[in-house]
Design an enzyme around this catalytic site. Structure first.
Site, short mmCIF file in Angstrom:
data_model
loop_
_atom_site.label_atom_id
_atom_site.label_comp_id
_atom_site.label_asym_id
_atom_site.label_seq_id
_atom_site.Cartn_x
_atom_site.Cartn_y
_atom_site.Cartn_z
N ARG A 194 4.64 9.63 15.08
CA ARG A 194 4.18 10.78 14.63
C ARG A 194 3.96 12.00 15.26
O ARG A 194 3.33 11.75 16.33
CB ARG A 194 3.22 10.67 13.11
CG ARG A 194 2.00 10.27 13.59
CD ARG A 194 1.23 9.93 12.25
NE ARG A 194 -0.46 9.67 12.57
CZ ARG A 194 -1.15 9.71 11.72
NH1 ARG A 194 -0.99 9.73 10.39
NH2 ARG A 194 -2.51 9.48 11.99
N ARG A 220 -4.32 -3.04 17.69
CA ARG A 220 -3.65 -1.91 18.19
C ARG A 220 -4.34 -0.69 18.57
O ARG A 220 -5.30 -0.66 17.91
CB ARG A 220 -2.41 -1.67 17.09
CG ARG A 220 -1.54 -2.67 16.44
CD ARG A 220 -0.49 -3.28 17.48
NE ARG A 220 0.60 -2.21 17.69
CZ ARG A 220 1.59 -2.25 18.73
NH1 ARG A 220 1.46 -3.34 19.61
NH2 ARG A 220 2.39 -1.34 18.65
N ARG A 280 7.58 7.11 -5.77
CA ARG A 280 7.09 7.85 -7.14
C ARG A 280 8.38 8.47 -7.53
O ARG A 280 9.30 8.82 -6.77
CB ARG A 280 6.28 8.93 -6.76
CG ARG A 280 4.72 8.25 -6.19
CD ARG A 280 3.98 9.57 -5.99
NE ARG A 280 2.69 9.01 -5.27
CZ ARG A 280 1.88 9.76 -4.55
NH1 ARG A 280 2.08 10.81 -4.26
NH2 ARG A 280 0.78 9.31 -3.99
N GLU A 298 1.73 10.68 18.67
CA GLU A 298 0.93 9.36 18.77
C GLU A 298 2.08 8.18 19.17
O GLU A 298 2.97 8.08 18.59
CB GLU A 298 0.42 9.19 17.24
CG GLU A 298 -0.75 10.06 16.71
CD GLU A 298 -1.41 9.35 15.71
OE1 GLU A 298 -0.99 8.46 15.14
OE2 GLU A 298 -2.02 10.28 15.03
N ARG A 322 0.88 -1.31 0.19
CA ARG A 322 -0.12 0.03 -0.02
C ARG A 322 0.88 1.33 0.07
O ARG A 322 0.31 2.25 -0.16
CB ARG A 322 -0.88 -0.07 1.25
CG ARG A 322 -1.96 -1.22 1.18
CD ARG A 322 -3.12 -0.83 2.21
NE ARG A 322 -2.65 -1.06 3.56
CZ ARG A 322 -2.48 -1.88 4.45
NH1 ARG A 322 -2.84 -3.07 4.18
NH2 ARG A 322 -1.81 -1.59 5.76
N TYR A 349 -9.35 -3.30 8.29
CA TYR A 349 -8.94 -1.79 8.42
C TYR A 349 -9.66 -1.44 7.29
O TYR A 349 -9.61 -1.75 5.97
CB TYR A 349 -7.34 -1.80 8.14
CG TYR A 349 -7.14 -0.45 8.05
CD1 TYR A 349 -7.23 0.58 9.42
CD2 TYR A 349 -6.86 0.49 7.03
CE1 TYR A 349 -7.03 1.98 9.41
CE2 TYR A 349 -6.67 1.79 7.04
CZ TYR A 349 -6.68 2.50 8.14
OH TYR A 349 -6.31 3.88 8.29
N ASP A 370 -10.86 2.41 5.25
CA ASP A 370 -10.78 3.90 4.96
C ASP A 370 -12.23 4.33 5.19
O ASP A 370 -13.24 3.42 5.09
CB ASP A 370 -10.24 4.36 3.60
CG ASP A 370 -8.97 4.23 3.79
OD1 ASP A 370 -8.05 4.16 4.94
OD2 ASP A 370 -8.10 3.92 2.83
#
Length: 381
Positions: free
Chosen positions: A277, A247, A175, A298, A171, A346, A348
């Protein structure tokens, strides 16, 4: 029909709205004292910053119907997620792109040169990567892997990347241009006033009642023709077979007078930095101006029974237990398990909404034909 929906997040709200519009009576309950689940947002009283209370949620999708759906209930503003990473004493752009590669290796390569360079970095002896680490080494080579993926992944998942499946890394794009937009999707944005008003608008229908701070009890099923359960799959069965692994996240909230980090998301790739982060929430609404700032550090860890579950682990042990709970669910009449927790996947936000719309459509069709609604519209397997 009398429908009970457990959970006032996206799944419960979207299913409830569609069934309410079709004439069904929908009772939605939630154990928390607010709607919206983990998408809940609220304004900080002191700074005025819109805070994503359970961590940032950025809406992105290629599903035009879902994009139209959310825009029917609120105004979305343009927003692109541009993540930075602090690692090995420097700041880089994520996802790994041409700027990242040139900066990290102190080069000035063009796209073709960078492709060849990374191909030389890759471990071509790994022909069929099975683990996260093997996929990374085969994909980007050891240097980029150790700088951007290894330490972050160990902190996020609490285990070695050698224990995680290769599919997790698939995922994460690399680039060979200077595009640092984290997502590829056609539609990307943030609701102008946060997610809470959007979900309030979805729930605003005369056939919907919402009860907060309300725990599900088995006797509620007696008054419902059907239940849509968006809580934890194992929780419906009172964890009788054991608990599925998750988690969870701990947030260390702090404020700052000014601009703390200059971006919305700063990852920390080094293993010796305990947090994954820092998010600075005012940058999630760039159309607003605030002097003060609200930030979250976090920390990721294994979820305990009293914690909010965030990410299903889905490793070998959990998948075996999941199969047992799927069997139990499929033997349970008049209950459909939905959403991230209900299907132990999971998801979105756009996928959650798509599946909720499809679930409601299936239910309406099933009722019309006099059939039986399945335990899962989308299999957790």
């Amino acid at each position: 029909m009398h429908i009970l929906l457990v959970g006032a997040g996206l799944s419960g709200a979207v299913i409830g709205r569609k069934l309410a519009e079709a004439g069904h009576t929908c009772r939605i309950i939630d154990a928390r004292d607010h709607i919206g689940g983990n998408c809940y947002t609220e304004r900080d009283a002191e700074s005025g910053v819109m805070v994503h209370v359970y961590g940032p949620h950025i809406f992105h999708t290629d599903d035009e119907e879902v994009w139209r759906y959310v825009n029917d209930f609120t105004q979305f503003m343009p927003y692109q997620n541009r993540v930075k990473s602090t690692t090995q004493g420097a700041v880089y752009s994520l996802p790994v792109n041409l700027l990242t590669i040139n900066q990290f290796f102190d080069k000035t390569m063009n796209p073709a040169e960078a492709k060849d360079f990374i191909a030389d970095q890759a471990d071509t002896s790994i022909t069929d990567p099975q683990t996260f680490e093997e996929q990374a080494l085969r994909f980007v080579g050891r240097d980029l892997y150790e700088a951007f993926f290894k330490g972050y992944t160990e902190k996020q998942w609490g285990c070695s990347p050698t224990e995680l499946p290769a599919s997790i890394l698939k995922r994460l794009p690399v680039r060979f241009n200077y595009d640092d937009n984290y997502f590829f999707h056609k539609f990307q944005g943030m609701p102008r006033e946060g997610y809470t008003p959007m979900i309030e608008a979805i729930l605003d229908h005369p056939n919907i009642t919402v009860e907060l701070s309300t725990l599900f009890t088995p006797d509620m099923a007696a008054n419902a023709d059907h239940i849509f359960w968006s809580g934890a799959l194992d929780g419906y069965f009172d964890y009788r077979l054991g608990r599925l692994g998750y988690r969870t996240l701990d947030f260390e909230r702090f404020t700052y007078d000014g601009d703390y980090q200059g971006c919305a998301v700063m990852n920390y790739g080094d293993r010796d930095v305990p947090f994954t982060r820092i998010t600075e929430h005012k940058h999630f609404a760039p159309w607003e101006n605030h002097e003060g700032s609200v930030c979250y550090r976090e920390f990721s860890r294994s979820a305990e029974p009293e914690d909010i579950p965030y990410y299903p682990i889905r490793l070998v042990e959990e998948k075996a237990l999941l199969e047992e709970y799927i069997s139990l669910a499929e033997e349970t009449p008049a209950v459909t398990f939905v959403g991230r927790l209900g299907t132990y996947r999971y998801l979105d936000m756009d996928v959650t909404i798509r599946e909720a719309l499809d679930t409601a459509d299936m239910f309406l069709g099933t009722v019309e034909q006099g059939g039986m609604m399945p335990a899962f519209v989308k299999s957790p397997r």
